[in-house]
Design a protein around this motif. Structure first.
Motif, PDB file in Angstrom:
ATOM      1  N   PHE A  45       6.701  13.047   5.400  1.00  0.00           N
ATOM      2  CA  PHE A  45       7.659  12.203   4.689  1.00  0.00           C
ATOM      3  C   PHE A  45       7.247  11.853   3.264  1.00  0.00           C
ATOM      4  CE2 PHE A  45       8.430  11.370   9.222  1.00  0.00           C
ATOM      5  CZ  PHE A  45       9.780  11.693   9.283  1.00  0.00           C
ATOM      6  N   GLY A  46       6.174  12.450   2.760  1.00  0.00           N
ATOM      7  CA  GLY A  46       5.772  12.202   1.379  1.00  0.00           C
ATOM      8  C   GLY A  46       4.961  10.927   1.249  1.00  0.00           C
ATOM      9  N   TRP A  47       5.449  10.006   0.446  1.00  0.00           N
ATOM     10  CA  TRP A  47       4.796   8.710   0.255  1.00  0.00           C
ATOM     11  C   TRP A  47       5.447   7.658   1.142  1.00  0.00           C
ATOM     12  CZ3 TRP A  47       0.496   7.924  -2.622  1.00  0.00           C
ATOM     13  CH2 TRP A  47       0.173   8.862  -3.613  1.00  0.00           C
ATOM     14  N   PHE A  48       4.635   6.818   1.749  1.00  0.00           N
ATOM     15  CA  PHE A  48       5.106   5.629   2.461  1.00  0.00           C
ATOM     16  C   PHE A  48       4.710   4.384   1.665  1.00  0.00           C
ATOM     17  CE2 PHE A  48       5.615   7.983   6.502  1.00  0.00           C
ATOM     18  CZ  PHE A  48       6.780   7.391   6.955  1.00  0.00           C
ATOM     19  N   LEU A  49       5.689   3.518   1.402  1.00  0.00           N
ATOM     20  CA  LEU A  49       5.383   2.175   0.928  1.00  0.00           C
ATOM     21  C   LEU A  49       5.307   1.272   2.149  1.00  0.00           C
ATOM     22  CD1 LEU A  49       5.060   0.036  -1.367  1.00  0.00           C
ATOM     23  CD2 LEU A  49       7.534  -0.327  -1.177  1.00  0.00           C
ATOM     24  N   SER A  50       4.169   0.589   2.311  1.00  0.00           N
ATOM     25  CA  SER A  50       3.979  -0.329   3.435  1.00  0.00           C
ATOM     26  C   SER A  50       3.664  -1.717   2.919  1.00  0.00           C
ATOM     27  CB  SER A  50       2.842   0.156   4.354  1.00  0.00           C
ATOM     28  OG  SER A  50       3.152   1.411   4.921  1.00  0.00           O
ATOM     29  N   GLU A  51       3.975  -2.730   3.738  1.00  0.00           N
ATOM     30  CA  GLU A  51       3.695  -4.119   3.411  1.00  0.00           C
ATOM     31  C   GLU A  51       2.870  -4.744   4.529  1.00  0.00           C
ATOM     32  OE1 GLU A  51       7.463  -6.156   3.250  1.00  0.00           O
ATOM     33  OE2 GLU A  51       8.141  -5.239   5.111  1.00  0.00           O
ATOM     34  N   ARG A  52       2.004  -5.673   4.160  1.00  0.00           N
ATOM     35  CA  ARG A  52       1.185  -6.357   5.166  1.00  0.00           C
ATOM     36  C   ARG A  52       1.779  -7.730   5.445  1.00  0.00           C
ATOM     37  NH1 ARG A  52      -4.717  -6.892   3.344  1.00  0.00           N
ATOM     38  NH2 ARG A  52      -3.940  -8.769   2.313  1.00  0.00           N
ATOM     39  N   LYS A  53       2.081  -7.971   6.719  1.00  0.00           N
ATOM     40  CA  LYS A  53       2.606  -9.263   7.147  1.00  0.00           C
ATOM     41  C   LYS A  53       1.821  -9.740   8.352  1.00  0.00           C
ATOM     42  CE  LYS A  53       7.433  -8.960   5.635  1.00  0.00           C
ATOM     43  NZ  LYS A  53       8.855  -9.022   6.076  1.00  0.00           N
ATOM     44  N   ARG A  54       1.302 -10.959   8.249  1.00  0.00           N
ATOM     45  CA  ARG A  54       0.528 -11.551   9.340  1.00  0.00           C
ATOM     46  C   ARG A  54      -0.563 -10.597   9.834  1.00  0.00           C
ATOM     47  NH1 ARG A  54       5.770 -13.079   9.782  1.00  0.00           N
ATOM     48  NH2 ARG A  54       6.321 -11.266  11.033  1.00  0.00           N
ATOM     49  N   GLY A  55      -1.190  -9.919   8.869  1.00  0.00           N
ATOM     50  CA  GLY A  55      -2.315  -9.061   9.191  1.00  0.00           C
ATOM     51  C   GLY A  55      -1.962  -7.677   9.671  1.00  0.00           C
ATOM     52  N   GLU A  56      -0.664  -7.370   9.819  1.00  0.00           N
ATOM     53  CA  GLU A  56      -0.230  -6.069  10.312  1.00  0.00           C
ATOM     54  C   GLU A  56       0.520  -5.315   9.214  1.00  0.00           C
ATOM     55  OE1 GLU A  56      -0.892  -4.825  13.308  1.00  0.00           O
ATOM     56  OE2 GLU A  56      -1.947  -6.627  14.005  1.00  0.00           O
ATOM     57  N   TRP A  57       0.311  -3.996   9.176  1.00  0.00           N
ATOM     58  CA  TRP A  57       1.002  -3.172   8.189  1.00  0.00           C
ATOM     59  C   TRP A  57       2.302  -2.633   8.779  1.00  0.00           C
ATOM     60  CZ3 TRP A  57      -0.130  -2.900   3.182  1.00  0.00           C
ATOM     61  CH2 TRP A  57      -1.418  -3.276   2.768  1.00  0.00           C
ATOM     62  N   GLY A  58       3.361  -2.729   8.000  1.00  0.00           N
ATOM     63  CA  GLY A  58       4.661  -2.193   8.409  1.00  0.00           C
ATOM     64  C   GLY A  58       5.262  -1.349   7.301  1.00  0.00           C
ATOM     65  N   ARG A  59       5.963  -0.293   7.677  1.00  0.00           N
ATOM     66  CA  ARG A  59       6.562   0.606   6.701  1.00  0.00           C
ATOM     67  C   ARG A  59       7.835   0.005   6.097  1.00  0.00           C
ATOM     68  NH1 ARG A  59       5.942   6.202  10.275  1.00  0.00           N
ATOM     69  NH2 ARG A  59       3.772   6.649   9.669  1.00  0.00           N
ATOM     70  N   VAL A  60       7.976   0.172   4.789  1.00  0.00           N
ATOM     71  CA  VAL A  60       9.187  -0.262   4.098  1.00  0.00           C
ATOM     72  C   VAL A  60      10.111   0.944   3.893  1.00  0.00           C
ATOM     73  CG1 VAL A  60      10.148  -1.401   2.066  1.00  0.00           C
ATOM     74  CG2 VAL A  60       7.892  -2.093   2.942  1.00  0.00           C
ATOM     75  N   TYR A  61       9.635   1.966   3.190  1.00  0.00           N
ATOM     76  CA  TYR A  61      10.408   3.194   3.031  1.00  0.00           C
ATOM     77  C   TYR A  61       9.472   4.347   2.679  1.00  0.00           C
ATOM     78  CZ  TYR A  61      10.483   1.707  -1.961  1.00  0.00           C
ATOM     79  OH  TYR A  61      10.159   1.284  -3.220  1.00  0.00           O
ATOM     80  N   SER A  62      10.016   5.565   2.769  1.00  0.00           N
ATOM     81  CA  SER A  62       9.261   6.764   2.421  1.00  0.00           C
ATOM     82  C   SER A  62      10.078   7.604   1.454  1.00  0.00           C
ATOM     83  CB  SER A  62       8.926   7.582   3.672  1.00  0.00           C
ATOM     84  OG  SER A  62      10.108   8.067   4.289  1.00  0.00           O
ATOM     85  N   PHE A  63       9.373   8.404   0.644  1.00  0.00           N
ATOM     86  CA  PHE A  63      10.065   9.292  -0.288  1.00  0.00           C
ATOM     87  C   PHE A  63       9.182  10.493  -0.612  1.00  0.00           C
ATOM     88  CE2 PHE A  63       7.659   6.231  -2.743  1.00  0.00           C
ATOM     89  CZ  PHE A  63       7.087   6.967  -3.758  1.00  0.00           C
ATOM     90  N   THR A  64       9.820  11.615  -0.861  1.00  0.00           N
ATOM     91  CA  THR A  64       9.127  12.810  -1.316  1.00  0.00           C
ATOM     92  C   THR A  64       9.331  12.943  -2.815  1.00  0.00           C
ATOM     93  OG1 THR A  64      11.057  14.173  -0.855  1.00  0.00           O
ATOM     94  CG2 THR A  64       9.407  13.979   0.901  1.00  0.00           C
ATOM     95  N   ARG A 105       0.851  -1.186   0.000  1.00  0.00           N
ATOM     96  CA  ARG A 105       0.000   0.000   0.000  1.00  0.00           C
ATOM     97  C   ARG A 105       0.887   1.237   0.000  1.00  0.00           C
ATOM     98  NH1 ARG A 105      -3.339   0.257   5.231  1.00  0.00           N
ATOM     99  NH2 ARG A 105      -1.561   1.473   5.968  1.00  0.00           N
ATOM    100  N   LEU A 106       0.472   2.260  -0.717  1.00  0.00           N
ATOM    101  CA  LEU A 106       1.161   3.549  -0.704  1.00  0.00           C
ATOM    102  C   LEU A 106       0.254   4.571  -0.042  1.00  0.00           C
ATOM    103  CD1 LEU A 106       2.646   3.265  -4.248  1.00  0.00           C
ATOM    104  CD2 LEU A 106       4.014   3.925  -2.274  1.00  0.00           C
ATOM    105  N   ASP A 107       0.796   5.289   0.936  1.00  0.00           N
ATOM    106  CA  ASP A 107       0.035   6.284   1.687  1.00  0.00           C
ATOM    107  C   ASP A 107       0.776   7.607   1.677  1.00  0.00           C
ATOM    108  OD1 ASP A 107      -2.084   4.492   2.870  1.00  0.00           O
ATOM    109  OD2 ASP A 107      -0.310   3.538   3.708  1.00  0.00           O
ATOM    110  N   ARG A 108       0.031   8.689   1.522  1.00  0.00           N
ATOM    111  CA  ARG A 108       0.622  10.022   1.621  1.00  0.00           C
ATOM    112  C   ARG A 108       0.817  10.413   3.079  1.00  0.00           C
ATOM    113  NH1 ARG A 108       1.053  13.270  -2.790  1.00  0.00           N
ATOM    114  NH2 ARG A 108      -0.099  12.722  -4.680  1.00  0.00           N
TER     115      ARG A 108
END
Length: 268
Positions: free
Chosen positions: A162-181, A155-158
């Motif tokens: 920090f601009g955009w966050f790329l997040s991944e879902r693992k075992r039902g929980e969302w965790g941040r991978v990296y952010s970029f402007t 998922r990508l969230d504004r």
């Protein structure tokens, strides 16, 4: 954009990643190119460990990754992949990202190279330079959209700071991978960040081997002395005891062919 005549260096690159799909500028072709790259070109930091200076010049990167069939890390892999996409007619913008995965506090450095690519009037996040789980298909740059792919979800969230966050879902929980402007970066911006990664004592790229490549069944990764083979829900852990066996494992599981003396782990 119809299929077009391509430069011999581009043709050799496509053969390197074993891509035989369309070259029509479509989002589907973009997805195929990224998936092929992740399956053929390994993420690796072996030159850094061996004290080999890195060049971000496209000709040097082509020589290393295409001709010599090596891999690299984000500043190398995404730089050359961005070059390929531009040669194929895709509009590409280069950004720098702050890596959050496995961090317990605010990451102090922006040390990751990512690409925004336009295809068929939409924008996608392309990245072939993460040393672990990563979207095989470029996610659409759309706020809050959950994007399932191959048993994984991203998922990508504004974010205001920090601009955009790329997040991944693992075992039902969302965790941040990296952010970029969305601030386009220049070549020297990456040279500065890459120099830190190569030379700073606290750089994670100097601490031990980091390896990753996608496979049809999952992925192969390496960290320090361990090599891990992910196949569905199963993980096999290997610890090659000698440099010869480690070098053989590099060739077998990552396609990296280097002299035994340059293997970063194992005993003589």
């Amino acid at each position: 954009m119809p299929n077009r005549e391509i430069h011999p260096q581009v043709e050799a690159y496509l053969k390197r990643i074993r891509y035989e799909g369309p070259l029509d500028g479509s989002a589907e072709a973009l997805a195929g190119l990224q998936r092929a790259h992740l399956m053929a070109v390994p993420y690796e930091n072996l030159d850094i460990l061996n004290g080999v200076p890195l060049s971000l010049d496209p000709e040097a990167l082509w020589d290393k990754i295409v001709r010599r069939r090596r891999g690299g890390y984000c500043f190398e892999l995404n730089a050359l992949f961005g070059w390929l996409l531009r040669e194929l007619g895709y509009p590409v913008t280069d950004y720098v990202a702050r890596f959050w995965r496995d961090e317990t506090a605010l990451p102090p450095k922006r040390r990751h190279h990512v690409l925004k690519v336009e295809a068929e009037g939409a924008f996608y996040l392309c990245d072939v330079g993460v040393g672990g789980a990563v979207p095989r298909r470029p996610p659409l740059l759309q706020d809050g959209l959950e994007q399932e792919q191959g048993g994984e979800c991203y998922r990508l969230d504004r974010d205001a700071a920090f601009g955009w966050f790329l997040s991944e879902r693992k075992r039902g929980e969302w965790g941040r991978v990296y952010s970029f402007t969305e601030e386009p970066q220049l070549k020297d911006d990456y040279a500065f960040a890459s120099f830190w990664c190569q030379h700073a004592p606290e750089s994670p790229f100097r601490a031990g081997a980091l390896l990753a490549i996608c496979t049809p069944e999952g992925r192969n990764t390496g960290a320090g002395e361990e090599i891990r083979l992910f196949r569905g829900g199963e993980v096999t852990v290997l610890t090659p005891p000698t440099k010869a066996e480690y070098a053989a494992a590099l060739k077998m599981y990552f396609g990296i062919d280097i002299p035994e003396a340059e293997a970063p782990q194992g005993k003589e």
